[in-house]
Design a protein around this motif. Structure first.
Motif, short mmCIF file in Angstrom:
data_model
loop_
_atom_site.label_atom_id
_atom_site.label_comp_id
_atom_site.label_asym_id
_atom_site.label_seq_id
_atom_site.Cartn_x
_atom_site.Cartn_y
_atom_site.Cartn_z
N LYS A 55 3.26 -4.92 2.89
CA LYS A 55 2.52 -5.37 4.38
C LYS A 55 0.96 -5.29 3.03
CE LYS A 55 4.39 -1.72 7.36
NZ LYS A 55 4.33 -0.67 8.12
N SER A 56 0.24 -4.76 2.21
CA SER A 56 -0.59 -5.79 1.57
C SER A 56 -0.69 -6.54 1.69
CB SER A 56 -1.48 -4.17 0.50
OG SER A 56 -0.31 -4.21 -0.53
N LEU A 57 0.50 -7.14 0.66
CA LEU A 57 0.52 -8.12 -0.06
C LEU A 57 0.34 -9.20 1.49
CD1 LEU A 57 0.39 -9.34 -3.11
CD2 LEU A 57 2.71 -9.62 -2.61
N LYS A 58 0.96 -9.01 1.86
CA LYS A 58 1.42 -9.82 3.14
C LYS A 58 -0.26 -10.24 3.53
CE LYS A 58 3.40 -11.17 7.53
NZ LYS A 58 4.57 -11.22 8.62
N GLU A 59 -1.13 -9.30 3.75
CA GLU A 59 -2.94 -9.41 4.01
C GLU A 59 -4.15 -9.96 3.60
OE1 GLU A 59 -2.68 -5.33 5.55
OE2 GLU A 59 -0.96 -5.88 7.70
N TRP A 60 -3.34 -9.70 2.39
CA TRP A 60 -4.41 -10.37 1.38
C TRP A 60 -4.55 -11.70 1.45
CZ3 TRP A 60 -2.49 -12.35 -4.15
CH2 TRP A 60 -3.58 -12.27 -5.08
N ASP A 61 -5.65 -11.82 1.38
CA ASP A 61 -6.12 -13.00 1.49
C ASP A 61 -6.03 -14.13 0.58
OD1 ASP A 61 -8.11 -12.34 0.54
OD2 ASP A 61 -9.79 -11.90 1.40
N SER B 107 -8.21 -4.78 -4.58
CA SER B 107 -8.29 -3.63 -4.44
C SER B 107 -7.61 -3.71 -2.97
CB SER B 107 -9.80 -3.13 -4.11
OG SER B 107 -10.18 -4.34 -3.37
N GLU B 108 -7.55 -4.50 -2.19
CA GLU B 108 -6.82 -5.04 -1.28
C GLU B 108 -5.60 -4.90 -1.36
OE1 GLU B 108 -7.93 -8.60 0.60
OE2 GLU B 108 -9.37 -8.28 0.88
N ILE B 109 -4.47 -4.49 -2.71
CA ILE B 109 -3.40 -4.92 -2.81
C ILE B 109 -3.58 -2.97 -2.71
CG2 ILE B 109 -1.35 -5.47 -4.11
CD1 ILE B 109 -1.91 -7.51 -3.87
N ASP B 110 -1.83 -2.84 -1.83
CA ASP B 110 -1.45 -1.17 -2.87
C ASP B 110 -1.45 -1.20 -4.05
OD1 ASP B 110 -1.94 -0.60 0.12
OD2 ASP B 110 -0.73 -0.03 1.08
N GLU B 111 -1.06 0.35 -4.74
CA GLU B 111 -0.10 0.49 -5.41
C GLU B 111 1.13 0.56 -5.83
OE1 GLU B 111 -0.02 3.79 -9.08
OE2 GLU B 111 -1.79 3.75 -7.50
N ALA B 112 1.51 -0.79 -6.87
CA ALA B 112 3.46 -0.66 -6.38
C ALA B 112 3.94 0.57 -7.42
CB ALA B 112 3.68 -1.76 -7.22
N VAL B 113 4.64 0.89 -6.78
CA VAL B 113 5.75 2.50 -6.47
C VAL B 113 6.82 2.08 -8.31
CG1 VAL B 113 6.88 4.13 -5.71
CG2 VAL B 113 4.55 3.44 -5.01
N ALA B 114 8.26 0.70 -6.57
CA ALA B 114 9.74 0.49 -7.31
C ALA B 114 8.99 -0.14 -8.42
CB ALA B 114 9.94 0.19 -6.18
N PRO B 115 9.96 -0.60 -9.49
CA PRO B 115 10.19 -1.29 -10.70
C PRO B 115 9.77 -2.72 -10.50
CG PRO B 115 12.11 0.54 -10.82
CD PRO B 115 11.04 0.85 -9.18
N PHE B 116 10.20 -3.04 -9.13
CA PHE B 116 10.79 -4.79 -8.44
C PHE B 116 9.33 -4.70 -8.71
CE2 PHE B 116 14.99 -4.67 -7.93
CZ PHE B 116 15.27 -5.53 -9.46
N GLU B 117 8.58 -4.27 -7.29
CA GLU B 117 6.63 -3.85 -6.99
C GLU B 117 6.14 -3.82 -8.11
OE1 GLU B 117 6.51 -0.86 -4.17
OE2 GLU B 117 7.61 -1.34 -3.02
N LYS B 118 6.67 -3.18 -9.51
CA LYS B 118 5.36 -3.53 -10.87
C LYS B 118 5.37 -4.88 -11.17
CE LYS B 118 5.72 1.77 -11.37
NZ LYS B 118 4.36 2.00 -11.27
N ILE B 119 6.67 -4.90 -11.47
CA ILE B 119 6.95 -6.59 -12.10
C ILE B 119 5.31 -7.94 -10.88
CG2 ILE B 119 8.04 -8.44 -12.31
CD1 ILE B 119 10.56 -6.67 -12.32
#
Length: 333
Positions: A65-71, A77-89
């Motif tokens: 969601k934060s990635l989609k709203e990122w301009d 700093s607008e992007i939430d911290e990744a949790v899952a392994p694929f998110e971290k990639i």
């Protein structure tokens, strides 16, 4: 986002539904398996699966969601911290690309500033011999040659001045100093600078400044008026140019009117475009930058430029200055 999440997980959802239907089918064809118990198990499995989907949705979607709203800016700093392994990639690749983009942007900005500084330095160096040339021209006794040389000197001077402001325009916000400015000395100074050209073309000025004071930046306002007067003189022949100002409530208006060849209606929407020159009266010497730069400077000063023109009857450029309270944000720069 919910729809996208379900589409992303459709293979898992279909697999779960298939296993539940398969279980019901086996219970249906095998009489030794109690159908009511199987239905109860399927129902419980379905409820657990729905709860599982809801939990996973709330856990997996915030990052996207934060990635989609990122301009798309360099601020991560607008992007939430990744949790899952694929998110971290994904997060790692975005940070890597952003760092590279930042380095490239910084290098380009430094190179651009260096190029600008070198050009500004060169322009200031050229102005020294240009000033000496003007003093030499002033001492000439032949009025005809003197007038011709003065006109050519003025053309070079105006082109250098335009180039100087063209390089400064991208950093205009750092160069503004808003204060109360007396219009009369500023306007007459610009008229005096064009005096030799006007005398050569038989052009006079009629000045009526009922509003003599505005809130603006002196050097950039002078540049805007210089461009309007230069255009008025350039496209006029043996006529007066009228400069007048008035004040209505808290707003000041300034008009520059000439009686030259005017602007073709099809050209009017484009006269402030970068590099645009007349399509009906081509001028190879024109750069198409004067009005473009004037418009850009006016926007930074919150000045509105309007133009009215009739072919063969002249042109009116009108400046509408902002009200004092509109300068609150500008004066904080």
């Amino acid at each position: 986002m919910l729809k996208k999440f379900l589409i992303e997980r459709r293979s898992w959802i279909l697999l779960f539904l298939f296993t539940q239907l398969l279980l019901l089918f086996i219970a249906y064809i095998d009489s030794s398996i109690p159908i009511n118990s199987i239905i109860y198990i399927v129902f419980l499995s379905f409820m657990i699966f729905m709860i599982f989907l809801a939990v996973r949705y709330n856990k997996e979607t915030p990052f996207y969601k934060s990635l989609k709203e990122w301009d798309g800016s360099l601020d991560l700093s607008e992007i939430d911290e990744a949790v899952a392994p694929f998110e971290k990639i994904v997060e790692h690749r975005i940070k890597d690309q952003t760092e590279r983009q930042t380095e490239v942007t910084t290098a380009n900005r430094i190179a651009l500033e260096q190029e600008r500084d070198d050009l500004l330095s060169w322009i200031h160096e050229v102005k020294t011999p240009l000033t000496a040339m003007h003093l030499i021209i002033e001492r000439l006794e032949d009025d005809k040659i003197k007038a011709q040389l003065t006109y050519e000197w003025l053309r070079i001077h105006l082109l250098l001045d335009q180039q100087l402001h063209q390089k400064r325009i991208s950093f205009i916000e750092n160069d503004l100093h808003v204060e109360k400015i007396a219009l009369e000395p500023l306007v007459f100074k610009e008229i005096k600078n064009l005096q030799s050209w006007c005398m050569q073309k038989g052009i006079g000025f009629e000045v009526d400044l009922k509003a003599d004071e505005v809130l603006s930046d002196e050097k950039w306002l002078a540049f805007i008026i210089r461009q309007l007067l230069t255009n008025a003189v350039k496209y006029s022949e043996e006529s007066d140019i009228i400069i007048k100002s008035k004040k209505d409530h808290d707003q000041t208006f300034l008009e520059v009117q000439d009686f030259g060849r005017g602007i073709d209606p099809k050209d009017l929407p484009r006269i402030f475009d970068k590099g645009f020159t007349s399509t009906t009266h081509p001028d190879r010497a024109a750069t198409g930058m004067g009005l473009y730069l004037a418009k850009k400077a006016a926007e930074s000063l919150l000045i509105q430029i309007h133009v009215r023109s009739q072919p063969g009857r002249g042109t009116i450029f009108a400046l509408t200055f902002p009200k004092p309270n509109e300068f609150v944000n500008l004066t904080r720069m």
